[in-house]
Design a protein around this motif. Structure first.
Motif, mmCIF file in Angstrom:
data_model
loop_
_atom_site.group_PDB
_atom_site.id
_atom_site.type_symbol
_atom_site.label_atom_id
_atom_site.label_comp_id
_atom_site.label_asym_id
_atom_site.label_seq_id
_atom_site.Cartn_x
_atom_site.Cartn_y
_atom_site.Cartn_z
ATOM 1 N N ARG A 30 0.831 -1.201 0.000
ATOM 2 C CA ARG A 30 0.000 0.000 0.000
ATOM 3 C C ARG A 30 0.864 1.248 0.000
ATOM 4 O O ARG A 30 1.949 1.263 0.573
ATOM 5 C CB ARG A 30 -0.908 0.008 1.251
ATOM 6 N N GLU A 31 0.373 2.297 -0.636
ATOM 7 C CA GLU A 31 1.048 3.592 -0.573
ATOM 8 C C GLU A 31 0.827 4.184 0.812
ATOM 9 O O GLU A 31 -0.311 4.340 1.250
ATOM 10 C CB GLU A 31 0.500 4.531 -1.649
ATOM 11 N N LYS A 32 1.920 4.526 1.498
ATOM 12 C CA LYS A 32 1.813 4.883 2.911
ATOM 13 C C LYS A 32 2.037 6.360 3.219
ATOM 14 O O LYS A 32 2.024 6.754 4.384
ATOM 15 C CB LYS A 32 2.794 4.038 3.721
ATOM 16 N N SER A 33 2.264 7.172 2.193
ATOM 17 C CA SER A 33 2.523 8.584 2.453
ATOM 18 C C SER A 33 2.002 9.437 1.304
ATOM 19 O O SER A 33 1.957 8.999 0.148
ATOM 20 C CB SER A 33 4.020 8.833 2.639
ATOM 21 N N PHE A 34 1.627 10.673 1.637
ATOM 22 C CA PHE A 34 1.303 11.661 0.618
ATOM 23 C C PHE A 34 2.574 12.278 0.041
ATOM 24 O O PHE A 34 2.561 12.849 -1.047
ATOM 25 C CB PHE A 34 0.454 12.784 1.214
ATOM 26 N N PHE A 35 3.649 12.206 0.790
ATOM 27 C CA PHE A 35 4.891 12.869 0.420
ATOM 28 C C PHE A 35 5.823 11.904 -0.296
ATOM 29 O O PHE A 35 5.604 10.686 -0.310
ATOM 30 C CB PHE A 35 5.545 13.451 1.668
ATOM 31 N N GLY A 36 6.893 12.455 -0.901
ATOM 32 C CA GLY A 36 7.838 11.606 -1.614
ATOM 33 C C GLY A 36 8.871 12.450 -2.320
ATOM 34 O O GLY A 36 9.142 13.595 -1.930
ATOM 35 N N THR A 37 9.445 11.909 -3.377
ATOM 36 C CA THR A 37 10.493 12.605 -4.121
ATOM 37 C C THR A 37 9.997 13.972 -4.593
ATOM 38 O O THR A 37 8.965 14.076 -5.256
ATOM 39 C CB THR A 37 10.921 11.773 -5.343
ATOM 40 N N GLY A 38 10.705 15.002 -4.220
ATOM 41 C CA GLY A 38 10.323 16.353 -4.593
ATOM 42 C C GLY A 38 9.646 17.125 -3.479
ATOM 43 O O GLY A 38 9.572 18.353 -3.512
ATOM 44 N N CYS A 39 9.166 16.404 -2.470
ATOM 45 C CA CYS A 39 8.631 17.055 -1.263
ATOM 46 C C CYS A 39 8.624 16.005 -0.155
ATOM 47 O O CYS A 39 7.673 15.236 -0.006
ATOM 48 C CB CYS A 39 7.231 17.617 -1.493
ATOM 49 N N VAL A 40 9.711 15.988 0.588
ATOM 50 C CA VAL A 40 9.936 14.961 1.609
ATOM 51 C C VAL A 40 9.449 15.472 2.963
ATOM 52 O O VAL A 40 9.723 16.623 3.339
ATOM 53 C CB VAL A 40 11.437 14.603 1.689
ATOM 54 N N ALA A 41 8.746 14.614 3.687
ATOM 55 C CA ALA A 41 8.271 14.985 5.022
ATOM 56 C C ALA A 41 8.326 13.771 5.933
ATOM 57 O O ALA A 41 8.138 12.633 5.487
ATOM 58 C CB ALA A 41 6.851 15.534 4.965
ATOM 59 N N HIS A 42 8.587 14.018 7.203
ATOM 60 C CA HIS A 42 8.603 12.967 8.218
ATOM 61 C C HIS A 42 7.766 13.436 9.405
ATOM 62 O O HIS A 42 8.154 14.363 10.113
ATOM 63 C CB HIS A 42 10.035 12.686 8.699
ATOM 64 N N VAL A 43 6.618 12.812 9.617
ATOM 65 C CA VAL A 43 5.795 13.157 10.775
ATOM 66 C C VAL A 43 6.003 12.113 11.872
ATOM 67 O O VAL A 43 6.366 10.974 11.600
ATOM 68 C CB VAL A 43 4.295 13.234 10.425
ATOM 69 N N SER A 44 5.764 12.506 13.090
ATOM 70 C CA SER A 44 5.855 11.581 14.214
ATOM 71 C C SER A 44 4.547 10.804 14.351
ATOM 72 O O SER A 44 3.460 11.388 14.354
ATOM 73 C CB SER A 44 6.128 12.331 15.513
ATOM 74 N N VAL A 45 4.682 9.485 14.470
ATOM 75 C CA VAL A 45 3.526 8.653 14.802
ATOM 76 C C VAL A 45 3.818 7.834 16.058
ATOM 77 O O VAL A 45 3.309 6.738 16.237
ATOM 78 C CB VAL A 45 3.094 7.732 13.631
ATOM 79 N N ALA A 46 4.659 8.399 16.924
ATOM 80 C CA ALA A 46 4.945 7.728 18.193
ATOM 81 C C ALA A 46 3.657 7.456 18.949
ATOM 82 O O ALA A 46 3.502 6.399 19.567
ATOM 83 C CB ALA A 46 5.897 8.581 19.037
#
Length: 293
Positions: free
Chosen positions: A114-130
């Motif tokens: 499954r695709e797990k993110s809206f972000f990717g190459t060209g707009c990278v983001a890392h959110v916390s899911v702790a």
């Protein structure tokens, strides 16, 4: 203060919500494709509510083919502030019996197709899911369930498997005994991760239908038994939802846990290096932060 819109994502057995005023089904277009179905919108006790059947009416999507990104984008696009996931699950705990609900607060993600993110190459983001669910919204769901006379367990770890097959006995024992999971299902991931990227408060209410395959007195999963339990759980789920407007109110302050500000420091790609085509696709999900860049 913003206007509350409760969004309910209904899992197996829950394909509509009754009792809405000004109810109508509406199609929503997203840059990520079509969502699982049209979205039912209306007013419940004066509070805006949106309902999306995760598998589509008639249950046409398997857990793997659910368009998770389109679903979350569509809900954010129409103004959702609080997303309540209602889904069927198996239980690894004797005390979490069929017919009970579990307010999930942790996940183990074993999905892989499954695709797990809206972000990717060209707009990278890392959110916390702790802490992947919103404590405020989860507490409201627990209160609404208990007021409706539903047995609900506060807190639990949800093992998200790819499916569509159920677990082997060896897997079931491993998840329960070695990994410490409490319930198992096929749909809350990547849904919870995407909701966090979209800065939506997210609560997961897992409705127990069976004991997976570990229980020595219950044997393997019986689909007929699951369906019978699902029907009872579905009405309980609707009763819980009916109690949420009084608890959440028609207006809401910023989330005290920061769910609605998850992207404040998450985007790493410099503004001048961003892929503008991807940025355009992120208008609903991340417009709050990207429009200020």
């Amino acid at each position: 203060m913003t206007q509350t819109m409760i969004a309910v994502i209904g899992g197996s057995g829950i394909y509509d919500i009754d009792g809405l005023e000004e109810a109508r089904w509406q199609a929503v277009d997203t840059p990520w494709g079509a969502p699982s179905d049209e979205i039912l919108t209306g007013l419940l006790d004066g509070v805006r509510l949106a309902f999306l059947p995760r598998h589509g009416r008639g249950h046409v999507h398997s857990p793997t083919t659910v368009p998770y990104r389109a679903n979350i984008d569509a809900l954010k696009r129409i103004g959702a502030t609080d997303v309540v996931s209602v889904s069927a699950c198996g239980s690894f705990r004797e005390e979490m019996a069929p017919g009970d609900f579990v307010a999930v607060d942790q996940f183990i993600d074993r999905t892989f197709a499954r695709e797990k993110s809206f972000f990717g190459t060209g707009c990278v983001a890392h959110v916390s899911v702790a802490h992947p669910t919103c404590p405020r919204l989860s507490a409201s769901c627990v209160a609404a369930a208990r007021a409706a006379g539903i047995t609900i367990h506060e807190g639990g770890t949800y093992l998200a498997m790819e499916g569509p097959q159920f677990s082997t006995l060896a897997e079931s024992r491993m998840y329960r005994e070695q990994w410490g999971a409490d319930v198992i299902g096929m749909t809350n991931m990547p849904e919870a991760k995407l909701a966090r990227e979209a800065e939506l408060c997210y609560a997961s209410i897992a409705m127990v239908t069976d004991y997976d395959s570990w229980h020595p007195e219950h044997g393997e999963v019986d689909v007929n038994e699951i369906i019978r339990t699902l029907m009872g759980n579905a009405e309980k789920g609707r009763e819980m939802v009916r109690g949420l407007p009084a608890l959440l109110g028609s207006e809401r302050a910023p989330c005290p846990h920061g769910c609605d500000r998850a992207l404040d420091y998450a985007i790493l790609t410099a503004p001048e290096a961003r892929d503008q085509a991807l940025v355009a696709r992120l208008d609903a999900v991340a417009g709050r932060v990207l429009s200020n860049a």
